[in-house]
Design an enzyme around this catalytic site. Structure first.
Site, short mmCIF file in Angstrom:
data_model
loop_
_atom_site.label_atom_id
_atom_site.label_comp_id
_atom_site.label_asym_id
_atom_site.label_seq_id
_atom_site.Cartn_x
_atom_site.Cartn_y
_atom_site.Cartn_z
NE ARG A 2 15.75 101.94 59.10
CZ ARG A 2 16.04 101.00 58.23
NH1 ARG A 2 17.12 101.10 57.48
NH2 ARG A 2 15.27 99.95 58.10
CG LEU B 228 15.76 94.35 51.01
CD1 LEU B 228 14.71 93.47 51.71
CD2 LEU B 228 17.00 93.51 50.71
#
Ligand code: FAD
Ligand code: FES
Lengths: 254, 647
Positions: free
Chosen positions: B339, B450
């Protein structure tokens, strides 16, 4: 765009409420409905009037926090759309828009557009889960789940718990919400051991708060996730089955 | 290694077990003191936050037999921000048979974090990742399946294997629902008491350890003390310091910040992640930015026109005039670079005037090739809900028009410093999930937040917390009429009254927006000394203005959303300053922390391992004195330190 808003104002739980009219000017059609309300609130605050209280969090249509009645429709005019995802381009310049909270006996208004939806949590607490203690699971691929079952389960599991279904229902029934969870779990192999116990426990808790379903189907139309009313038929069938299934024999009841 | 510690800074000990990395977690589970099942009900525990990390911990601790109180400001524990995660969750199952392993997931995560995370923690995360999938499947998460009934996987940014499990574009929703349901079960069984619409406003400490919290009932305004043997903060990240971010509107840093002011060290506050694929802002009233899952980069190609000021519609720009700049610059990873790399590349394109859209603030993410190759139906199956969401917001159909995307603040790697046991520097105060700093170094890989949330909540914290609790067997919790509690309550009341009595001229949002602008300009995707120093002054001036000119109407004895926000923004105004200080202090570039002064010739982050291979952990010293920076040295025994390359 310039709009006239009629907004429900109520200071606290149990107090009197009334509609109040506000003009909002220079709203961008690309703004979301809540950004338009943010704009109104900013102005009210500047003018010394308490901002309109409304719930929202993710503003992406997934958390289920938001939801107001817009011109009498839960979440407003666009189908399959939570209030937070509704954009002002769906309205016309000069429109008068009526905004009020969900109306249901089980959901008392806490302030302005905010209601208490805690009975939904109680329905889940009654049995809307699979009892699988943490640490005790077998390998994830040990149980095969047919793709169509996984897909239908996911369709039902997409429910965001916003309660638009209750707000839409003339009887304030919560069948779509309850049935969506029962179908999500009941369609999966992992959900079988508790299937009938779960159904009975959830349905009975639901009935202690909400009205009865008479198949109007308004809930399906209002649902921002377009959950099909078919899940209610599934729930009803399992509920009936649960009455005659010999639970004791299945080792599911003490 | 020469350690750059400053002022009175000390070295922190993360309490990592000895031995080979693959044995460390087993060793810790063995050598930690236990609390036997009959004694567990003698302990009261508080868990603040019911996202994946908090609901998971509360459920697991309830199952073990502790008395748990769980708190959330949301109206239901199903609403936590975790619900919004889209793309998926990683695990090292190697079901696709593509050379994945626990070691590879560990390796990718350390490398992806640009070598600023603690090896032992990351290894443990990779190690328990497989149990997460097993557990959540057993709990009924409807993950995507193959026709044979087996679980399906996809690939995600920063990895060359397919290890991401997903449930359409709603993976976070389905995972949070399993944790929410596990928690609901414990509530139903009476093991957990759940407080919704209840916000923690203060941490209470006594004799240097955490003994409870003070909360405000967001409906009635009532202030209450809760006492416990230990407190867990699972309160999420602080990306909303930027005002516009992909986080839910109510996400905030208050719980962590209150703990910081009570002595918990805050680690790497400047390590924030700007996510490359979000919908660009459209006007100044915008309230938040919407993420388009990174998984879209699997099938979408990113490009901008070769020429600046090319005003043709995208479909009219021929191949030769397009620059697929990620594929060009990073042939090995192409559109799947991590990212931070993807975000900075987009920023550079826009700086060169090659941005697209009405405000020239986006780059294209184009699905035409994939639709031609795989058919529209496949793309719809994979991303249908994301495409729909995009169309709703922009009024453009991404099946025919390329999406426009731009980077936006998304995740905070920084957070409360915790040791290997997830305990902060305040004994008895633990932190899990995004609220702690632990596993992602200077950049988090997709689908691993997560993983960390569930790992911390279900598996790590329940195993380590007994080590602390065992010391307090048969000691009752500190009573809530103790001075420690009454004084904390009084502070909370005074602060609320102060907000209400300023009676200035501007709303909370007015100040929050201005803070966000300072932060994104000076402490966002790229930073430099001059800008950061300017930001320090601006923040301090803005804070002074806030306390003079804020206008909050209503009372503290009822539901008052402006009052709630005032407290959160007041804390952001302090946290922002710490972020800037940290960014100034770290004279290197790493991951999401990109200092313009420290870059390679081709514009990549240049780390300084000689001097900065450590975690910065900041200590509060009071309103008017600067914080002290401590350091936890990082050693890399298993992953060789190299210049990250995705070429
Ligand atoms: C749009 C989006 C998409 C994402 N997609 C992915 C993805 O595909 N894969 C992935 O791995 N990660 C993804 N992430 C990141 C991931 O979702 C989060 O990092 C993770 O869910 C955080 O979980 P958490 O439990 O730590 O915190 P949260 O879910 O943020 O929960 C915080 C909880 O704390 C409570 N709380 C906070 N402060 C207080 C207080 N003072 N008092 C009381 N309660 C409090 C809140 O009510 C809430 O219950 C995504 C994030 C975003 C924004
Ligand atoms: S605010 Fe989350 S669904 Fe609308």
């Amino acid at each position: 765009m310039n709009l006239t808003l009629r907004v429900w104002r109520q200071p606290r739980r149990g107090s009197e409420g009334a509609f109040k009219t506000y003009e909002v000017k220079d709203v961008s059609p690309d703004a979301s409905f809540f950004e338009m309300l943010d704009q109104l609130n900013e102005r009210l605050n500047d003018q010394g009037e308490e901002p309109v209280a409304f719930d929202s969090d993710c503003r992406e249509g997934i958390c289920g926090t938001c939801g107001v009645m817009i011109n009498g429709s839960p979440h407003g005019p666009q189908s399959g759309t939570a209030t937070c995802q509704l954009h002002m381009r769906k309205f016309n310049d000069g429109d008068t828009i009526t905004v009020e909270p969900w109306r249901a006996l089980a959901f008392p208004v806490l302030k302005d557009l905010i209601v208490d939806r805690s009975p939904f949590d109680e329905i889940i607490q009654a049995g809307g889960y699979i009892s699988a203690n943490i640490g005790a699971a077998q390998d994830a691929n040990a149980t095969l789940v047919p793709k169509p079952a996984a897909e239908s389960s996911m369709d039902a599991a997409a429910c965001i718990g916003c309660a638009a279904c209750v707000a839409a229902c003339p009887n304030s029934a919560a069948n779509l919400f309850t049935a969506a969870k029962i179908a999500h779990l009941g369609l999966l192999p992992q959900g079988q051991p508790e299937r009938y116990l779960r159904t009975v426990a959830m349905v009975e808790t639901m009935e202690s708060y909400f009205g009865s379903c008479t198949n109007f189907g308004e809930c399906e139309t209002a649902c921002p996730k377009s959950i099909s009313i078919d899940v209610i038929a599934w729930m009803n069938r399992d509920y009936v089955a649960a009455q005659w299934k010999n639970l004791r024999k299945q080792g599911q009841q003490a | 290694m020469t350690m750059n510690t400053e002022g009175n800074g000390t070295m922190l000990d993360p309490k990592v077990p000895e031995g080979p990395i693959q044995d460390k977690w087993t060793k810790r589970k063995f050598d930690v003191k236990l609390v036997n099942p009959a004694n567990r009900r003698k302990y009261d525990l508080i868990v603040v936050g019911t996202g994946l990390a908090g609901a998971g911990a509360a459920a697991a601790l309830g199952e073990l037999g502790y008395n748990v109180k769980a708190f959330t400001y949301n109206d239901s524990s199903r609403r936590a921000h975790s619900i919004a995660a889209q793309g998926g969750i990683n695990a090292a199952k190697n079901y696709p048979n593509d050379n994945d392993s626990v070691f590879r997931l560990f390796y990718d995560t350390v490398k992806g974090g640009d070598y600023r995370s603690r090896e032992a923690n990351v290894y443990r995360l990779a190690e328990v990742s497989n149990s997460i999938i097993d557990q959540t499947v057993a709990q009924g998460a409807p993950y995507a399946r193959e026709y044979g009934g087996l679980l399906d996987n996809r690939s995600f940014g920063g990895a060359q294997v397919s290890r991401t499990f997903y449930a359409r574009g709603q993976t976070g929703q389905q995972l949070l629902l399993t944790a929410y349901q596990a928690l609901a079960r414990q509530v139903g069984l009476g093991n957990v008491e759940l407080f919704t619409r209840t916000e923690m406003l203060e941490l209470v400490t006594k004799d240097g350890r955490a003994v409870g919290i003070v909360t405000r009932d967001l409906v009635t305004g009532e202030i209450t003390s809760h006492s416990a043997h230990a407190v867990v903060l699972a309160t999420g990240g602080y990306s909303n310091v930027y005002f516009l971010s992909t986080n839910a509107m109510n996400c905030n840093g208050t719980a962590a910040w209150r703990a910081y002011r009570k002595g918990a060290f805050f680690a790497n506050p400047s390590f924030t992640q700007i996510h490359p694929t979000c919908i660009p802002a459209s006007d100044e009233h915008q309230s938040k930015l919407t993420l388009m899952s990174e998984s879209l980069r699997n099938d979408g190609r990113i490009w901008v026109p070769k020429r600046a000021d090319d005003t043709r519609a995208p479909n009219e720009i021929p191949e030769d005039d397009r620059d697929y700049y990620l594929e060009r610059q990073y042939p090995a990873f192409g559109n799947l670079v991590p990212r931070d790399v993807a975000s900075r590349a987009a920023m550079r394109m826009i700086e060169q005037g090659r941005g697209v859209g009405p405000l020239k603030n986006g780059v294209y993410l184009d699905f035409t090739d994939s639709i031609n190759r795989l058919g529209r139906q496949t793309i719809e199956d994979r991303y249908g809900n994301l495409f729909e969401m995009y169309e709703r917001i922009t009024d453009e159909d991404p099946y025919v028009m390329p999406m426009r995307i731009y980077p936006a603040p998304h995740y905070t790697m920084g957070g409360l410093w915790v040791d290997y046991n997830l305990e902060t520097t305040i004994p008895g105060l633990f932190s899990s999930g995004e609220a702690n700093f632990s596993d992602h170094g200077a950049n988090r890989l997709g689908a691993s937040a997560l993983m960390q949330g569930v790992a911390d909540g279900y598996f790590v914290l329940p195993a380590t917390i007994s080590g602390y609790l065992a010391n307090w067997l048969n000691e009752p919790p500190v009573p809530t009429d103790d001075e420690a509690f009454t004084a904390a309550e009084q502070e909370v009341r005074d602060r609320l009254n102060r907000f209400l009595s300023i009676d200035g001229t501007h709303s909370v949002d007015y100040f929050h927006r201005r803070l966000g602008k300072i932060m994104i300009d000076e402490c966002g995707m790229s930073r430099d000394r001059k800008g950061l120093e300017k930001a320090l002054e601006q923040i301090s001036a803005l804070r002074a203005e806030f306390w003079k000119d804020l206008k909050v109407l209503g009372t503290d004895e009822s539901l008052n959303q402006s009052l709630e926000r005032a407290g959160r923004v007041a804390d952001f105004l302090e946290l922002a300053e710490l972020m800037v200080r940290d960014a100034l202090d770290r004279e290197e570039s790493c991951g999401g922390h990109f200092r313009l002064e420290h870059q390679t010739e081709d514009g990549e982050a240049r780390r300084d391992d000689e001097n900065y291979a450590f975690v910065s952990a900041w200590q509060w010293t009071g309103e008017d004195s600067p914080p002290i920076r401590h350091a936890e040295p990082l050693e890399f025994e298993y992953v060789a330190l190299t210049q990250r390359s995705y070429k």
